[in-house]
Write a protein that holds these residues in place. Structure first.
Motif, PDB file in Angstrom:
ATOM      1  N   THR A  74     -15.094  -4.463  -1.407  1.00 53.21           N
ATOM      2  CA  THR A  74     -15.461  -5.449  -0.391  1.00 53.21           C
ATOM      3  C   THR A  74     -16.779  -6.140  -0.699  1.00 53.21           C
ATOM      4  O   THR A  74     -17.068  -7.180  -0.126  1.00 53.21           O
ATOM      5  N   VAL A  75     -17.570  -5.585  -1.634  1.00 54.32           N
ATOM      6  CA  VAL A  75     -18.864  -6.178  -1.969  1.00 54.32           C
ATOM      7  C   VAL A  75     -18.757  -7.121  -3.158  1.00 54.32           C
ATOM      8  O   VAL A  75     -19.091  -8.300  -3.061  1.00 54.32           O
ATOM      9  N   CYS A  76     -18.252  -6.622  -4.288  1.00 49.68           N
ATOM     10  CA  CYS A  76     -18.265  -7.412  -5.528  1.00 49.68           C
ATOM     11  C   CYS A  76     -16.894  -7.984  -5.904  1.00 49.68           C
ATOM     12  O   CYS A  76     -16.771  -8.688  -6.891  1.00 49.68           O
ATOM     13  N   LYS A  77     -15.866  -7.649  -5.132  1.00 50.25           N
ATOM     14  CA  LYS A  77     -14.491  -8.145  -5.336  1.00 50.25           C
ATOM     15  C   LYS A  77     -13.835  -7.629  -6.622  1.00 50.25           C
ATOM     16  O   LYS A  77     -12.848  -8.182  -7.078  1.00 50.25           O
ATOM     17  N   HIS A  78     -14.358  -6.560  -7.200  1.00 43.28           N
ATOM     18  CA  HIS A  78     -13.749  -5.926  -8.382  1.00 43.28           C
ATOM     19  C   HIS A  78     -12.440  -5.262  -7.956  1.00 43.28           C
ATOM     20  O   HIS A  78     -12.364  -4.649  -6.900  1.00 43.28           O
ATOM     21  N   VAL A  79     -11.390  -5.390  -8.774  1.00 47.53           N
ATOM     22  CA  VAL A  79     -10.070  -4.848  -8.440  1.00 47.53           C
ATOM     23  C   VAL A  79      -9.761  -3.658  -9.350  1.00 47.53           C
ATOM     24  O   VAL A  79      -9.953  -3.732 -10.560  1.00 47.53           O
ATOM     25  N   ILE A  80      -9.292  -2.558  -8.730  1.00 45.48           N
ATOM     26  CA  ILE A  80      -8.885  -1.369  -9.481  1.00 45.48           C
ATOM     27  C   ILE A  80      -7.502  -0.931  -9.011  1.00 45.48           C
ATOM     28  O   ILE A  80      -7.056  -1.324  -7.932  1.00 45.48           O
ATOM     29  N   MET A  81      -6.834  -0.141  -9.843  1.00 39.56           N
ATOM     30  CA  MET A  81      -5.564   0.473  -9.451  1.00 39.56           C
ATOM     31  C   MET A  81      -5.720   1.984  -9.540  1.00 39.56           C
ATOM     32  O   MET A  81      -6.186   2.502 -10.549  1.00 39.56           O
ATOM     33  N   LEU A  82      -5.350   2.683  -8.469  1.00 35.14           N
ATOM     34  CA  LEU A  82      -5.420   4.140  -8.417  1.00 35.14           C
ATOM     35  C   LEU A  82      -4.106   4.669  -7.854  1.00 35.14           C
ATOM     36  O   LEU A  82      -3.456   4.015  -7.038  1.00 35.14           O
ATOM     37  N   SER A  83      -3.753   5.879  -8.280  1.00 40.80           N
ATOM     38  CA  SER A  83      -2.581   6.528  -7.701  1.00 40.80           C
ATOM     39  C   SER A  83      -2.937   7.010  -6.289  1.00 40.80           C
ATOM     40  O   SER A  83      -4.109   7.187  -5.954  1.00 40.80           O
ATOM     41  N   ARG A  84      -1.910   7.243  -5.467  1.00 41.54           N
ATOM     42  CA  ARG A  84      -2.154   7.730  -4.106  1.00 41.54           C
ATOM     43  C   ARG A  84      -2.824   9.097  -4.119  1.00 41.54           C
ATOM     44  O   ARG A  84      -3.636   9.405  -3.252  1.00 41.54           O
ATOM     45  N   VAL A  85      -2.509   9.926  -5.124  1.00 43.06           N
ATOM     46  CA  VAL A  85      -3.132  11.248  -5.246  1.00 43.06           C
ATOM     47  C   VAL A  85      -4.631  11.095  -5.508  1.00 43.06           C
ATOM     48  O   VAL A  85      -5.455  11.776  -4.885  1.00 43.06           O
ATOM     49  N   GLU A  86      -4.988  10.201  -6.407  1.00 45.66           N
ATOM     50  CA  GLU A  86      -6.403   9.972  -6.727  1.00 45.66           C
ATOM     51  C   GLU A  86      -7.145   9.397  -5.515  1.00 45.66           C
ATOM     52  O   GLU A  86      -8.284   9.780  -5.251  1.00 45.66           O
ATOM     53  N   ILE A  87      -6.496   8.515  -4.782  1.00 53.23           N
ATOM     54  CA  ILE A  87      -7.125   7.954  -3.580  1.00 53.23           C
ATOM     55  C   ILE A  87      -7.382   9.049  -2.557  1.00 53.23           C
ATOM     56  O   ILE A  87      -8.457   9.108  -1.960  1.00 53.23           O
ATOM     57  N   SER A  88      -6.416   9.956  -2.366  1.00 58.96           N
ATOM     58  CA  SER A  88      -6.598  11.018  -1.369  1.00 58.96           C
ATOM     59  C   SER A  88      -7.744  11.952  -1.748  1.00 58.96           C
ATOM     60  O   SER A  88      -8.391  12.516  -0.872  1.00 58.96           O
ATOM     61  N   LYS A  89      -8.031  12.095  -3.040  1.00 60.65           N
ATOM     62  CA  LYS A  89      -9.167  12.915  -3.486  1.00 60.65           C
ATOM     63  C   LYS A  89     -10.497  12.226  -3.196  1.00 60.65           C
ATOM     64  O   LYS A  89     -11.474  12.874  -2.856  1.00 60.65           O
ATOM     65  N   ARG A  90     -10.536  10.908  -3.345  1.00 65.62           N
ATOM     66  CA  ARG A  90     -11.777  10.147  -3.194  1.00 65.62           C
ATOM     67  C   ARG A  90     -12.041   9.683  -1.766  1.00 65.62           C
ATOM     68  O   ARG A  90     -13.164   9.311  -1.434  1.00 65.62           O
ATOM     69  N   LEU A  91     -11.030   9.694  -0.917  1.00 60.76           N
ATOM     70  CA  LEU A  91     -11.094   9.077   0.402  1.00 60.76           C
ATOM     71  C   LEU A  91     -11.960   9.863   1.371  1.00 60.76           C
ATOM     72  O   LEU A  91     -11.861  11.080   1.473  1.00 60.76           O
ATOM     73  N   LYS A  92     -12.818   9.138   2.080  1.00 66.49           N
ATOM     74  CA  LYS A  92     -13.630   9.724   3.139  1.00 66.49           C
ATOM     75  C   LYS A  92     -13.030   9.380   4.501  1.00 66.49           C
ATOM     76  O   LYS A  92     -12.847  10.250   5.342  1.00 66.49           O
ATOM     77  N   LYS A  93     -12.720   8.094   4.727  1.00 69.38           N
ATOM     78  CA  LYS A  93     -12.078   7.697   5.980  1.00 69.38           C
ATOM     79  C   LYS A  93     -11.345   6.377   5.801  1.00 69.38           C
ATOM     80  O   LYS A  93     -11.582   5.624   4.871  1.00 69.38           O
ATOM     81  N   ILE A  94     -10.424   6.133   6.745  1.00 72.58           N
ATOM     82  CA  ILE A  94      -9.611   4.918   6.756  1.00 72.58           C
ATOM     83  C   ILE A  94     -10.074   4.055   7.933  1.00 72.58           C
ATOM     84  O   ILE A  94     -10.157   4.531   9.049  1.00 72.58           O
ATOM     85  N   ILE A  95     -10.366   2.795   7.635  1.00 74.36           N
ATOM     86  CA  ILE A  95     -10.734   1.851   8.674  1.00 74.36           C
ATOM     87  C   ILE A  95      -9.542   0.923   8.859  1.00 74.36           C
ATOM     88  O   ILE A  95      -9.231   0.111   7.993  1.00 74.36           O
ATOM     89  N   LYS A  96      -8.847   1.076   9.985  1.00 74.73           N
ATOM     90  CA  LYS A  96      -7.638   0.284  10.239  1.00 74.73           C
ATOM     91  C   LYS A  96      -8.030  -1.156  10.558  1.00 74.73           C
ATOM     92  O   LYS A  96      -9.003  -1.411  11.252  1.00 74.73           O
ATOM     93  N   VAL A  97      -7.207  -2.079  10.065  1.00 75.20           N
ATOM     94  CA  VAL A  97      -7.379  -3.490  10.352  1.00 75.20           C
ATOM     95  C   VAL A  97      -6.127  -3.947  11.078  1.00 75.20           C
ATOM     96  O   VAL A  97      -5.020  -3.729  10.585  1.00 75.20           O
ATOM     97  N   ASP A  98      -6.285  -4.574  12.227  1.00 72.09           N
ATOM     98  CA  ASP A  98      -5.126  -5.079  12.967  1.00 72.09           C
ATOM     99  C   ASP A  98      -4.593  -6.305  12.265  1.00 72.09           C
ATOM    100  O   ASP A  98      -5.308  -7.269  12.061  1.00 72.09           O
ATOM    101  N   ASN A  99      -3.307  -6.241  11.884  1.00 69.70           N
ATOM    102  CA  ASN A  99      -2.689  -7.372  11.188  1.00 69.70           C
ATOM    103  C   ASN A  99      -1.953  -8.254  12.163  1.00 69.70           C
ATOM    104  O   ASN A  99      -1.382  -7.907  13.081  1.00 69.70           O
TER     105      ASN A  99
END
Length: 66
Positions: free
Chosen positions: A41-66
């Protein structure tokens, strides 16, 4: 260790435990599947991670109303 659900979808903001080198901790979900595409959200750099890797790194989810 607490397991975090993968209850996030496209356009939600994920906050990771560690900072990106630019100083940002929050990532926007661009694509969701077996691999997820995330954009800093700061520098707009794009990465691809597996869901397993995301769950290891994740601290919290901020929901956005679509």
């Amino acid at each position: 260790m607490e397991k975090i659900n993968n209850n996030y979808k496209v356009n939600d903001i994920l906050e990771f435990k560690k900072n990106h080198p630019c100083g940002g901790k929050q990532w926007k979900v661009i694509k969701y599947g077996v691999d997820c595409k995330l954009e800093c959200t700061v520098c707009k750099h794009v990465i691809m991670l597996s869901r397993v890797e995301i769950s290891k790194r994740l601290k919290k989810i901020i929901k956005v109303d679509n």
